[in-house]
Motif scaffolding. Structure first.
Motif, PDB file in Angstrom:
ATOM      1  N   ALA A 205       6.759   4.276 -10.981  1.00  0.00           N
ATOM      2  CA  ALA A 205       5.785   3.407 -11.648  1.00  0.00           C
ATOM      3  C   ALA A 205       4.534   4.238 -11.941  1.00  0.00           C
ATOM      4  N   PRO A 206       4.070   4.284 -13.185  1.00  0.00           N
ATOM      5  CA  PRO A 206       2.934   5.153 -13.534  1.00  0.00           C
ATOM      6  C   PRO A 206       1.659   4.824 -12.768  1.00  0.00           C
TER       7      PRO A 206
ATOM      8  N   LEU B 103       9.021  10.384 -13.499  1.00  0.00           N
ATOM      9  CA  LEU B 103       8.484   9.737 -14.691  1.00  0.00           C
ATOM     10  C   LEU B 103       8.527  10.661 -15.911  1.00  0.00           C
ATOM     11  N   SER B 104       8.245  11.940 -15.704  1.00  0.00           N
ATOM     12  CA  SER B 104       8.215  12.894 -16.811  1.00  0.00           C
ATOM     13  C   SER B 104       9.603  13.099 -17.428  1.00  0.00           C
TER      14      SER B 104
ATOM     15  N   SER C  91       3.573   2.152 -20.770  1.00  0.00           N
ATOM     16  CA  SER C  91       2.186   2.296 -21.237  1.00  0.00           C
ATOM     17  C   SER C  91       1.656   0.976 -21.787  1.00  0.00           C
ATOM     18  N   VAL C  92       2.500   0.222 -22.491  1.00  0.00           N
ATOM     19  CA  VAL C  92       2.078  -1.076 -23.033  1.00  0.00           C
ATOM     20  C   VAL C  92       1.851  -2.066 -21.893  1.00  0.00           C
ATOM     21  N   ALA C  93       2.758  -2.065 -20.911  1.00  0.00           N
ATOM     22  CA  ALA C  93       2.592  -2.949 -19.754  1.00  0.00           C
ATOM     23  C   ALA C  93       1.314  -2.619 -19.001  1.00  0.00           C
ATOM     24  N   ALA C  94       1.035  -1.337 -18.832  1.00  0.00           N
ATOM     25  CA  ALA C  94      -0.182  -0.921 -18.124  1.00  0.00           C
ATOM     26  C   ALA C  94      -1.430  -1.390 -18.864  1.00  0.00           C
ATOM     27  N   PHE C  95      -1.431  -1.261 -20.195  1.00  0.00           N
ATOM     28  CA  PHE C  95      -2.587  -1.716 -20.965  1.00  0.00           C
ATOM     29  C   PHE C  95      -2.736  -3.229 -20.838  1.00  0.00           C
ATOM     30  N   GLY C  96      -1.613  -3.950 -20.824  1.00  0.00           N
ATOM     31  CA  GLY C  96      -1.674  -5.394 -20.623  1.00  0.00           C
ATOM     32  C   GLY C  96      -2.283  -5.752 -19.287  1.00  0.00           C
ATOM     33  N   MET C  97      -1.932  -5.001 -18.240  1.00  0.00           N
ATOM     34  CA  MET C  97      -2.509  -5.261 -16.923  1.00  0.00           C
ATOM     35  C   MET C  97      -4.002  -4.959 -16.904  1.00  0.00           C
TER      36      MET C  97
ATOM     37  N   ALA D  71      -3.035   8.135 -22.774  1.00  0.00           N
ATOM     38  CA  ALA D  71      -2.332   9.423 -22.684  1.00  0.00           C
ATOM     39  C   ALA D  71      -0.820   9.220 -22.636  1.00  0.00           C
ATOM     40  N   MET D  72      -0.375   8.232 -21.876  1.00  0.00           N
ATOM     41  CA  MET D  72       1.058   7.968 -21.780  1.00  0.00           C
ATOM     42  C   MET D  72       1.618   7.493 -23.122  1.00  0.00           C
TER      43      MET D  72
END
Length: 618
Positions: free
Chosen positions: A229-230, A553-554, A565-571, A589-590
């Motif tokens: 998980a990022p 992850l890489s 990355s989209v989920a992280a921005f949503g959070m 960045a992701m």
């Protein structure tokens, strides 16, 4: 002789001065000066006039301008630039980020306005369980308050659960994308979106993913992946992706469509009825001779402005759209009843029967309660008529009501904030928007307690089902369109990891027995899906285990990293407690690293949105 010469010179100069200006077709591209990426949605206006255009997803534009006029290029978070049109035919430019511009934006309730304009606002959050609303407001001079009556259903974010106590996670798929474009509208207007307007699963599913095509008789394939998980390197992230079968347009069944259009007074704004008409004209161009369209409108009353007409008579359909004007109250209930009546009269037994409702959701006359609307639409979907909902506008936008209508109508829900979004929904995704290949699609995941200490589903709060609903064929669930992808993410806390999110202590008076097969298995979880054919009543079951094969992850796929990355921005937008120390710059960045080919430019646009939000958050 000298007098004649002077006279001729004077005449030539005067004539030249009276010569008409030359109109030039100017084309070009607008990029960001800091990274060279194209900027979509830049306002390109002829200074001193209302004429203008906006840049497309590649940052390109085209506009006819008289020589000597000035073009103004503006976009939130960037310094406005003006260029005088002379002899050039191409104007490319790079906009510089404006760090000071957003300092003049203040948050008001759930939104934001420029200081010179701000007065106050109220945005309503609808909690279905509590049957109440939770207004949020800041008080200013009452005489100057401008009210915002937008409504969003309250979202209680999913938490971590222990497989020992709750081994199953069950939910309905969601192919809606309204939350993403609505969020984009807020950010492009220099506002932070309301927390409850951010539905993370709709942000993730706004984008298509490169999944393998289905084979065999099933209408979709199942694709799974697991990596770190990022936002928490001790946790894992599970990616589940469905790929709907692509069907060439010429092979799609004939359509019996009814355009149900809101022409009430609340739709008079330029981003409502005028945008609606432009969007539906794009859809009309996609129709085939075997398709049929009727147009029903509603304001103070409902009426039919175009009987069911063949798709080959495009001029007739376009003429009916052109004549529409806004005015009156909003008899939404009467309009829906009439639309279903016309759809039934022209029913195609082997075709696609669908109502496309376009509105700002402001039903205020007649059958307007959510409950009565739900009962009506649930009844009609059983008769084979599905409902697609398209939302327009701002200020009085009723997101919660429109989401309900689409969910109950076996259809999808999109928010149209500009003509490019209309093209995406009604042209680029024509098949997925209008043609269902599987209905009542449910997912149920069972977690192996020897591998998983705790789990949580990211998003899908409004799509949660009871575990027993999975095997109940009477229970409604989501629909999958031709060529559509659906993505879901689970955050996993592996066994042995010490985490502040470990949910509850072990029980004192009883214990959960774990089978020997679970301990011996290398399966992390088992994914089950149920679906029905569009006209079927009995569900089919697909089952697929996911092995415990986490990668770094890489080394994960672009599909995985982009959705993360989209989920992280949503959070971040929701200020979720689960985002940890992950910041906007990390999501940016992701996203940049996982953009991939990006044929339509939607991912580049997302990157630009994250940049704009980053400026706002400073």
């Amino acid at each position: 002789m000298r007098r004649i010469t002077i006279f001729l010179l004077t005449f030539i100069i005067a004539t030249a001065a009276q010569s008409p200006q030359v109109a030039r077709q100017i084309t070009g591209q607008v990029i960001s000066a800091d990274d060279g990426n194209p900027i979509a949605g830049v306002n390109v206006i002829i200074k001193g006039s209302p004429q203008g255009t906006i840049t497309d997803l590649d940052g390109r534009y085209s506009i006819s301008v008289m020589e000597g006029k000035t073009l103004s290029f503006s976009f939130i978070g960037y310094v406005t630039k003006e260029i005088k049109v002379e002899k050039q035919s191409v104007i490319n430019l790079a906009l510089e980020p404006d760090m000071a511009q957003l300092e003049e934006v203040v948050v008001v309730g759930y939104g934001a306005q420029e200081r010179s304009f701000v007065t106050g606002s109220i945005a309503k959050v609808v909690n279905r369980k509590a049957k109440a609303s939770a207004p949020s407001m800041m008080m200013y001079d009452e005489s100057a308050i401008q009210y915002n009556t937008e409504e969003y259903e309250a979202i209680e974010e999913n938490i971590f659960h222990q497989p020992k106590n709750k081994p199953l996670s069950t939910f309905s798929i969601d192919v809606d994308a309204a939350s993403y474009s609505n969020m984009r509208r807020f950010i492009n207007n220099g506002q932070k979106p309301p927390k409850d307007a951010v539905r993370i699963e709709e942000m993730i599913n706004y984008f298509s993913y490169n999944y393998k095509e289905p084979t065999g008789d099933d209408p979709f394939s199942i694709n799974t992946e697991i990596a770190q998980a990022p936002w928490n390197e001790q946790h894992q992230l599970v990616h589940i992706g469905l790929q709907g079968k692509n069907i060439p347009t010429e092979n799609l069944p004939p359509s019996n469509l009814v355009f149900l259009l809101d022409v009430s007074g609340s739709m008079s704004s330029p981003n409502k009825l005028p945008l609606l008409k432009s969007g539906f004209k794009l859809l009309v161009q996609q129709l085939r001779p075997q398709d049929r369209v009727a147009i029903v409108v509603y304001a103070g009353a409902a009426g039919m402005v175009l009987p069911s007409t063949s798709g080959k008579e495009k001029d007739k359909i376009l003429e009916a759209l052109d004549k529409l004007q806004a005015g009156g109250s909003t008899a939404g209930g009467a309009g829906i009843n009439l639309a279903y009546q016309i759809a039934k009269e022209n029913f195609q037994p082997e075709g696609n029967n669908r109502i496309i409702l376009a509105t700002d959701g402001d039903f205020n006359v007649g059958e307007s309660s959510n409950a009565s609307m739900e009962r009506l639409i649930e009844k009609k979907r059983e008769e084979g008529v599905f409902l697609t909902v398209l939302g327009f506008g701002m200020g009085n936008y009723k997101d919660s009501k429109m989401e309900t209508l689409a969910d109950k109508g076996n259809g999808n829900y999109a928010y149209i904030d500009n003509i490019l979004e209309a093209k995406k929904v009604l042209v680029n995704e024509f098949g997925g928007t209008l043609f269902t290949i599987a209905k009542d699609v449910k997912i149920q995941v069972e977690f192996n307690p020897t591998k998983v200490q705790a789990y949580r589903l990211i998003g899908y709060e409004n799509r949660a089902l009871k575990d027993e609903d999975f095997n109940d064929d009477k229970k409604d669930a989501g629909e999958l369109g031709a060529g559509h992808t659906v993505t879901a993410l689970y955050e996993i806390i592996p066994v042995g990891v010490i985490s502040k999110f470990s949910p509850v202590d072990d029980l004192k008076y009883q214990e959960t027995k774990i089978t020997e097969s679970a301990s011996a298995s290398n399966e992390l979880m088992n994914v089950k899906l149920r679906y029905k054919s569009p006209k079927g009543s009995e569900s089919q079951l697909i089952e697929q285990p996911l092995m415990d094969r986490s990668v770094d992850l890489s080394e994960s796929s672009e599909n995985f990293r982009w959705s993360a990355s989209v989920a992280a921005f949503g959070m971040i937008l929701r200020d979720s407690e689960f985002k940890g120390d992950f910041e906007t710059k990390d999501a940016l960045a992701m996203a940049k690293a996982a953009k991939g080919t990006d044929v339509n430019g939607y991912r580049s646009e997302f990157i630009q949105l994250v940049k704009s939000y980053q400026l706002m958050a400073m």
